[in-house]
Every structure is written in structure tokens, then in C-alpha cells.
Enzyme design. Structure first.
Site, PDB file in Angstrom:
ATOM      1  NE  ARG A   1      31.996 -24.248   5.608  1.00  0.00           N
ATOM      2  CZ  ARG A   1      32.276 -23.669   4.474  1.00  0.00           C
ATOM      3  NH1 ARG A   1      33.389 -22.989   4.343  1.00  0.00           N
ATOM      4  NH2 ARG A   1      31.474 -23.765   3.442  1.00  0.00           N
TER       5      ARG A   1
ATOM      6  CG  ASP B   1      43.129 -25.065  -3.115  1.00  0.00           C
ATOM      7  OD1 ASP B   1      42.281 -24.724  -3.951  1.00  0.00           O
ATOM      8  OD2 ASP B   1      42.951 -24.936  -1.886  1.00  0.00           O
TER       9      ASP B   1
HETATM   10  C1  SAM Z   1      35.520 -21.923  -4.767  1.00  0.00           C
HETATM   11  S1  SAM Z   1      37.031 -22.781  -4.992  1.00  0.00           S
HETATM   12  C2  SAM Z   1      37.391 -22.395  -6.686  1.00  0.00           C
HETATM   13  C3  SAM Z   1      37.878 -23.588  -7.472  1.00  0.00           C
HETATM   14  C4  SAM Z   1      38.099 -23.355  -8.970  1.00  0.00           C
HETATM   15  N1  SAM Z   1      39.098 -22.366  -9.220  1.00  0.00           N
HETATM   16  C5  SAM Z   1      36.822 -22.986  -9.651  1.00  0.00           C
HETATM   17  O1  SAM Z   1      36.661 -21.852 -10.085  1.00  0.00           O
HETATM   18  O2  SAM Z   1      35.940 -23.842  -9.761  1.00  0.00           O
HETATM   19  C6  SAM Z   1      38.166 -21.727  -4.081  1.00  0.00           C
HETATM   20  C7  SAM Z   1      39.472 -22.413  -3.722  1.00  0.00           C
HETATM   21  O3  SAM Z   1      40.395 -21.412  -3.269  1.00  0.00           O
HETATM   22  C8  SAM Z   1      41.186 -21.979  -2.253  1.00  0.00           C
HETATM   23  N2  SAM Z   1      41.787 -20.900  -1.455  1.00  0.00           N
HETATM   24  C9  SAM Z   1      41.206 -20.100  -0.520  1.00  0.00           C
HETATM   25  N3  SAM Z   1      42.097 -19.244   0.005  1.00  0.00           N
HETATM   26  C10 SAM Z   1      43.283 -19.498  -0.627  1.00  0.00           C
HETATM   27  C11 SAM Z   1      44.595 -18.936  -0.526  1.00  0.00           C
HETATM   28  N4  SAM Z   1      44.888 -17.951   0.341  1.00  0.00           N
HETATM   29  N5  SAM Z   1      45.558 -19.442  -1.315  1.00  0.00           N
HETATM   30  C12 SAM Z   1      45.290 -20.460  -2.203  1.00  0.00           C
HETATM   31  N6  SAM Z   1      44.079 -21.018  -2.332  1.00  0.00           N
HETATM   32  C13 SAM Z   1      43.086 -20.545  -1.553  1.00  0.00           C
HETATM   33  C14 SAM Z   1      40.221 -22.863  -1.478  1.00  0.00           C
HETATM   34  O4  SAM Z   1      40.895 -23.858  -0.744  1.00  0.00           O
HETATM   35  C15 SAM Z   1      39.338 -23.420  -2.600  1.00  0.00           C
HETATM   36  O5  SAM Z   1      39.781 -24.684  -3.029  1.00  0.00           O
END
Ligand code: SAM
Length: 280
Positions: free
Chosen positions: A39, A143
Site C-alpha cells: 500500500r 471518517d
Molecule cells: C471497513 S470500513 C467500514 C465502513 C462502514 N462502516 C461499514 O461497516 O461498511 C472502515 C472505515 O474506518 C475508517 N477508519 C479507520 N480508522 C479510523 C479512525 N481512527 N477514525 C475514523 N475512521 C477511521 C477507515 O478509513 C474506513 O473507511
């Protein structure tokens, strides 16, 4: 010449791991070395940086932390889909919405919204359920990833992303042929207008844009955090729920290893003790 990622030394992996953890609670466990290398190599290629050591120096030297945000963007997993985990949508219809029936306005928070499928799905589900009687509805979608937030706010999706949506919903809530391309669909303005996108790092204290909600979605993000980070986040989410309010987490997640004051309702569904105000 393979063209594959440059080698990532154990020392460099450890430095990226610490940085990602300190900044956003991301738990890059041993074994993730090749994922991290693949990545980060992409962004290094764009910046014309040849080694991970140099890239690390570039990230920590940037006082605006734009380079750090970009690095986290690349390391987080953004997998999501429309109407993911359908049991949460059943619960919304059967239990949450009836309890909010008399309200003139409903505010919700999608705390890790990725590319927007989650907040748009909840808006669509509520409009479908309440139809012409839908109250004023506003969803805060946040996010950490600025790249994901940009995509989410645009609301443009490839046809393949809509595959599991019934045709009637596709027609009612999406405009086909975005930008002259038959394969692209855009969420209609009436749905997009109900969602406001804000960048929130769930590891830090919440910014002023975050209010108090009857329902918070924090699905499939805690899984990337270690227990102390999860614990701190759950405590802060609890403060942001109304009495009787619901917290939905991913079905692969649980609060079992955390001390918390929530009532367990059903898998991946928790309630703050109390009774939701029904608006009457
Ligand atoms: C796997 S996706 C989940 C999306 C959605 N909630 C779902 O369940 O389909 C995880 C998301 O968490 C975000 N993320 C990761 N670490 C984070 C943080 N410290 N604060 C806010 N968002 C975060 C990532 O950028 C990503 O878009």
C-alpha cells in the site's frame, strides 16, 4: 525487474506501525508487513520516493500532517457496501424508527462511513419506511480518510456496487449515466442533501460537529483498534448517545472484552439505559 514493492525492513515496519497507532489507533499487527509495503509503495511511487526510510522521514517532516493523513488513507481498509449487515436495517425499521415516530427531526451519526454506502443506505431505508411522513432527517457521516470522504460526498458508484439493490430502489434513489457513462450511478440530490460529511479521527476527542444522537453507527472500524483504543472510543460514544439510544457495531465485532455500561440488545446492537424521547 519485478516492479513489486521495495523491501520493508522490520525496523521500518515498526516505525510505521507506531506512527499509525499513535495517530489513529490503527493496530498493524505482525504479519501485515507485505500489505503495508504494497500500500505504501503506491504513494511512494507517486512521490518518486525510493525507500521506506525516506518515505517515513517525508511523513514525519510535514508540519501540516497532510502526508500523515495520506499515509493513513493508504493503510486503512475501506471495504463497505450498500445495506451491509441487513439485520441492522431490520432493527432500524422494527425498533428504532417506531420509537422516534413523533419527532419532527431525526439526527443520526455514521462514525466510519468509508465511501458513503452506509450513510446513504440508512437515509434510503428511512425514506422507504416513513415515505411521505419522513421527518426532517440529517445524517452526519464521518471518517478519518479524506479520500473516502471525497468519494462519499460525490456519491457516484459503479453499477457493480449497486448489484444487490432492488431495481426499484436503484430507480428511486440513483441517477443512471453519471458524466455520460452508462455504468456510473449517482445518488440523487434529495438523498445526498440529508448527509453531511466531516472528517473525524475516532481516536481523538470529537469535534464540535458531533452532537448527541438516538442512533450511532460505528460498524467495522473498532476491529482495527486494540482493546485500550476500543475502550476509550466506546466511552466517548456512550456520551454521544441520548438515553435509550442505540449503538450499532459490526457483526464481526463485540464489546465482550470491554467494560461498558451499555445494555446488550442483540448481536452488534447495544442500548444506553433509559428511554428514547419519542417526540410527543
Ligand atoms: C471497513 S470500513 C467500514 C465502513 C462502514 N462502516 C461499514 O461497516 O461498511 C472502515 C472505515 O474506518 C475508517 N477508519 C479507520 N480508522 C479510523 C479512525 N481512527 N477514525 C475514523 N475512521 C477511521 C477507515 O478509513 C474506513 O473507511
Amino acid at each position: 525487474m519485478s516492479g513489486g514493492p521495495a523491501p520493508l525492513s522490520a525496523r521500518d515496519f515498526e516505525r510505521f506501525r507506531r506512527l499509525a497507532y499513535a495517530y489513529c489507533g490503527l493496530n498493524l499487527e505482525p504479519g501485515k508487513e507485505s500489505l503495508v509495503a504494497a500500500r505504501l509503495s503506491k504513494v511512494m511511487g507517486q512521490l518518486d520516493i525510493a525507500s521506506f526510510g525516506q518515505y517515513y522521514e517525508h511523513v514525519v517532516a510535514d508540519p501540516s500532517s497532510g502526508a500523515l493523513i495520506e499515509m493513513i488513507d493508504r493503510l486503512t481498509t475501506n471495504h463497505t457496501s450498500f445495506f451491509r449487515e441487513p439485520r441492522h436495517f431490520d432493527f432500524l425499521r422494527s425498533t428504532v424508527l417506531p420509537q422516534l415516530a413523533g419527532r419532527a427531526r431525526i439526527d443520526l451519526w455514521s462514525a466510519a462511513c468509508s465511501s458513503g454506502e452506509e450513510p446513504y443506505s440508512f437515509v434510503i431505508a428511512i425514506l422507504e419506511e416513513l415515505g411521505g411522513n419522513a421527518p426532517e432527517l440529517q445524517l452526519l457521516a464521518s471518517d478519518i480518510s479524506t479520500r473516502m470522504l471525497r468519494a462519499a460526498a460525490g456519491g457516484v458508484y459503479d453499477q457493480s456496487r449497486l448489484r444487490d439493490l432492488p431495481l426499484a430502489l436503484q430507480r428511486r434513489y440513483f441517477l443512471k449515466g453519471h458524466g455520460g457513462s452508462e455504468g456510473l450511478y449517482r445518488v440523487k440530490p434529495a438523498v445526498r442533501a440529508r448527509v453531511r460529511f466531516v472528517r473525524v479521527n475516532l481516536k481523538e476527542s470529537f469535534p464540535a460537529a458531533v452532537g448527541i444522537y438516538p442512533l450511532i453507527l460505528c460498524r467495522n472500524v473498532m476491529i482495527y483498534f486494540d482493546p485500550p483504543t476500543q475502550q476509550a472510543l466506546i466511552e466517548r460514544l456512550y456520551q454521544r448517545l441520548e438515553p435509550g439510544g442505540y449503538l450499532l457495531i459490526g457483526h464481526a465485532e463485540s464489546l465482550n472484552t470491554i467494560a461498558h455500561p451499555f445494555e446488550y440488545v442483540r448481536p452488534a446492537t447495544y442500548r444506553k439505559p433509559g428511554r428514547l424521547w419519542n417526540g410527543r
